[in-house]
Design an enzyme around this catalytic site. Structure first.
Site, PDB file in Angstrom:
ATOM      1  CG  ASP A   1      -2.166   0.878   1.003  1.00 48.09           C
ATOM      2  OD1 ASP A   1      -2.222   1.610  -0.006  1.00 48.09           O
ATOM      3  OD2 ASP A   1      -3.075   0.848   1.866  1.00 48.09           O
ATOM      4  CB  SER A   2       0.288   4.517  -1.467  1.00 48.07           C
ATOM      5  OG  SER A   2      -1.055   4.567  -1.006  1.00 48.07           O
ATOM      6  N   GLY A   3       0.965   3.934   1.819  1.00 43.43           N
ATOM      7  CA  GLY A   3       1.444   4.478   3.084  1.00 43.43           C
ATOM      8  C   GLY A   3       0.620   5.604   3.673  1.00 43.43           C
ATOM      9  N   GLY A   4       0.006   6.394   2.840  1.00 40.63           N
ATOM     10  CA  GLY A   4      -0.737   7.549   3.344  1.00 40.63           C
ATOM     11  C   GLY A   4      -1.900   7.153   4.236  1.00 40.63           C
TER      12      GLY A   4
ATOM     13  CG  ASP B   1      -5.694   6.296  -1.375  1.00 34.33           C
ATOM     14  OD1 ASP B   1      -4.674   6.247  -0.673  1.00 34.33           O
ATOM     15  OD2 ASP B   1      -6.646   5.511  -1.224  1.00 34.33           O
TER      16      ASP B   1
ATOM     17  CD  GLN C   1     -10.505   6.734  -1.505  1.00 39.13           C
ATOM     18  OE1 GLN C   1     -11.563   6.787  -0.861  1.00 39.13           O
ATOM     19  NE2 GLN C   1      -9.507   5.927  -1.144  1.00 39.13           N
TER      20      GLN C   1
ATOM     21  N   GLY D   1     -11.719   3.719   0.642  1.00 44.27           N
ATOM     22  CA  GLY D   1     -12.605   4.606   1.397  1.00 44.27           C
ATOM     23  C   GLY D   1     -13.806   3.944   2.031  1.00 44.27           C
TER      24      GLY D   1
ATOM     25  CG  ASP E   1      -5.949  -5.171   2.527  1.00 41.82           C
ATOM     26  OD1 ASP E   1      -6.613  -4.461   1.757  1.00 41.82           O
ATOM     27  OD2 ASP E   1      -5.511  -4.757   3.624  1.00 41.82           O
TER      28      ASP E   1
ATOM     29  CB  CYS F   1     -10.293 -26.078  10.835  1.00 44.71           C
ATOM     30  SG  CYS F   1      -8.903 -25.014  10.393  1.00 44.71           S
TER      31      CYS F   1
ATOM     32  CB  CYS G   1      -5.295 -24.780  10.564  1.00 43.21           C
ATOM     33  SG  CYS G   1      -5.720 -24.600  12.307  1.00 43.21           S
TER      34      CYS G   1
ATOM     35  CB  CYS H   1      -8.021 -27.400  13.932  1.00 43.29           C
ATOM     36  SG  CYS H   1      -8.841 -25.816  14.180  1.00 43.29           S
TER      37      CYS H   1
ATOM     38  CG  HIS I   1      -8.405 -21.542  13.475  1.00 45.76           C
ATOM     39  ND1 HIS I   1      -8.933 -22.723  12.989  1.00 45.76           N
ATOM     40  CD2 HIS I   1      -9.447 -20.676  13.563  1.00 45.76           C
ATOM     41  CE1 HIS I   1     -10.233 -22.570  12.804  1.00 45.76           C
ATOM     42  NE2 HIS I   1     -10.570 -21.336  13.147  1.00 45.76           N
TER      43      HIS I   1
HETATM   44  N1  PRF Z   1      -6.782   3.605   0.680  1.00 41.65           N
HETATM   45  C1  PRF Z   1      -5.556   3.020   0.879  1.00 41.65           C
HETATM   46  N2  PRF Z   1      -5.416   1.948   1.689  1.00 41.65           N
HETATM   47  C2  PRF Z   1      -6.513   1.474   2.326  1.00 41.65           C
HETATM   48  C3  PRF Z   1      -7.790   2.045   2.167  1.00 41.65           C
HETATM   49  C4  PRF Z   1      -7.951   3.182   1.296  1.00 41.65           C
HETATM   50  O1  PRF Z   1      -9.023   3.749   1.095  1.00 41.65           O
HETATM   51  C5  PRF Z   1      -8.673   1.285   2.964  1.00 41.65           C
HETATM   52  C6  PRF Z   1     -10.141   1.437   3.113  1.00 41.65           C
HETATM   53  N3  PRF Z   1     -10.513   2.391   4.083  1.00 41.65           N
HETATM   54  C7  PRF Z   1      -7.906   0.300   3.584  1.00 41.65           C
HETATM   55  N4  PRF Z   1      -6.613   0.420   3.184  1.00 41.65           N
HETATM   56  N5  PRF Z   1      -4.497   3.509   0.239  1.00 41.65           N
HETATM   57 ZN    ZN Z   2      -8.057 -24.515  12.455  1.00 40.01          ZN
END
Ligand code: PRF
Ligand code: ZN
Length: 381
Positions: free
Chosen positions: A102-105, A156, A199, A226, A276, A314, A316, A319, A344
């Site tokens: 992810d971009s970090g922001g 973003d 967004q 978002g 994710d 399960c 795993c 379990c 698990h």
């Molecule tokens: N933007 C970015 N990462 C995220 C989200 C997003 O909107 C969300 C959803 N709220 C999770 N992770 N860059």
């Molecule tokens: Zn399990």
């Protein structure tokens, strides 16, 4: 940045394997430079074997083909130089399959409430020193180029999903301007796939306009951001439904930050391919196990004499090896219990995604959804 070794092939190929005949669900094959990914797919967050995180080996054994890599050295401690020296995050964490960063922001804005957003970028206090750091779209891409993940995300402008008024529209337009800056800054087009992010909050018109603009940029995949910030579920699903209806069918769709089982099932029916969420590992840390009929809070005394596994179906390691009573008894020495529950819970997520995919391919997805809902919500709500 960490250099690409090959410019021969495209960095992503996308194949629709099967489509559900009654919903928008699809099973796809997303081929990335290091590993193919079968979707719908859930991506766990791959930390470096810390408390809630599992090792690369454990994630591989569960069967994950793609994980979320941490952008854990935004600007400092010790910074992108580490990634350069380590030859990228794949080698550094010994993970041979696919990685998305992810971009970090968003992490900065949601974790540190001191973040300030301007047209330049996201300004925040360094978690490691007294410095103020400025994460611009260009800097985010430079860092992600040095990390070398197979999929990287644009910076973003994210506002809480419950925000209303002009700030939502501003964030949507700024996200598009930042996308253009990210595209210009991206140096590894032939081995790293830059995804854009839709967004626009809960406003259908803003979402529509945003999709219309970003689709023109023709990135190899598209994320929906978002959402999942405490908004009403019906509204959340409506926004996802609108976005997937407007997005091109021949590209992966990634719904960011979503990981509750019911959302994975519903949003896959709406045509989402990737997810994710920290939920399965975070909830493990609080002693909660995910099961097809809901959750087991293993700290509760009702489990202290319960000699069944978490879920007898399960597959795993946890379990197959331990009882609820044992887990209940060690849960105070958090670390071990946390690992066993993470194994698990991530196995549960993986199995759920495999079931979704298999049922789409066998054209039994509608019946699967009914059975899933009946087991998860036996009283019909
Ligand atoms: N933007 C970015 N990462 C995220 C989200 C997003 O909107 C969300 C959803 N709220 C999770 N992770 N860059
Ligand atoms: Zn399990």
């Amino acid at each position: 940045g960490t250099a690409c070794s090959s410019a021969i092939s495209r960095a992503l190929s996308f194949k629709l394997v099967a489509e559900c005949s009654t919903s928008k669900a699809r099973a796809c094959l997303i081929t990335l430079p290091k590993c193919s990914v079968e979707s719908p797919v859930f991506m766990p967050v791959g930390t470096k074997g810390t408390m809630k995180g599992l090792t690369s080996k454990q994630l591989e054994d569960i069967g994950f083909q793609i994980i979320l890599g941490n952008t854990y050295h935004l600007g400092t401690n010790p910074g992108p130089e580490l990634m350069e020296k380590a030859n990228g995050l794949h080698d550094f964490m010994n993970w041979k399959r696919s990685i998305l960063t992810d971009s970090g922001g968003y992490q900065m804005v949601s974790l540190l409430d001191l973040a300030e957003i301007t047209e330049e970028g996201v300004k925040f206090a360094s978690p490691y020193s007294d410095d103020m750091l400025l994460l611009t779209p260009e800097r985010s891409i430079e860092i992600q180029n040095s990390i070398g993940a197979d999929i990287i995300m644009q910076l973003d402008d994210v506002v809480a999903s419950t925000t209303e008024g002009p700030r939502v529209e501003e964030a949507m337009h700024r996200t598009i301007r930042w996308l253009d800056r990210c595209i210009t800054a991206h140096k590894n087009m032939h081995c790293q796939n830059l995804f854009c992010i839709v967004q626009g909050g809960l406003d259908m018109d803003l979402r529509r306009k945003c999709v219309e603009e970003i689709v023109k940029r023709d990135t190899p995949g598209i994320a929906i951001g978002g959402l999942s910030g405490g908004e009403d579920k019906q509204v959340f699903w409506k926004v996802v439904d609108l976005c997937t209806s407007l997005l091109p069918k021949n590209k992966p769709r990634y719904l960011m930050g979503v990981g509750y089982a019911v959302d994975l099932v519903v949003c896959s029916a709406l045509g989402v391919d990737m997810y994710d969420c920290v939920y399965p590992t975070r909830t493990a840390r609080f002693g909660t196990a995910l099961v097809p009929w809901g959750q087991l809070r293993l700290k509760q005394s009702q489990y202290s004499m319960d000699f069944d596994p978490i879920d007898k179906n399960c597959p795993c390691l946890t379990c197959k090896t331990y009882t609820r009573a044992y887990l209940n008894s060690i849960i105070k020495q958090e670390t071990v219990a946390c690992h066993l529950l993470s194994i698990h819970n991530l196995t549960y997520q993986k199995q759920l995604m495999e079931s979704i995919r298999k049922n789409i391919i066998q054209n039994t997805f509608p019946q699967f959804v009914k059975d899933f809902m009946k087991e998860m919500f036996p009283d019909g709500n």
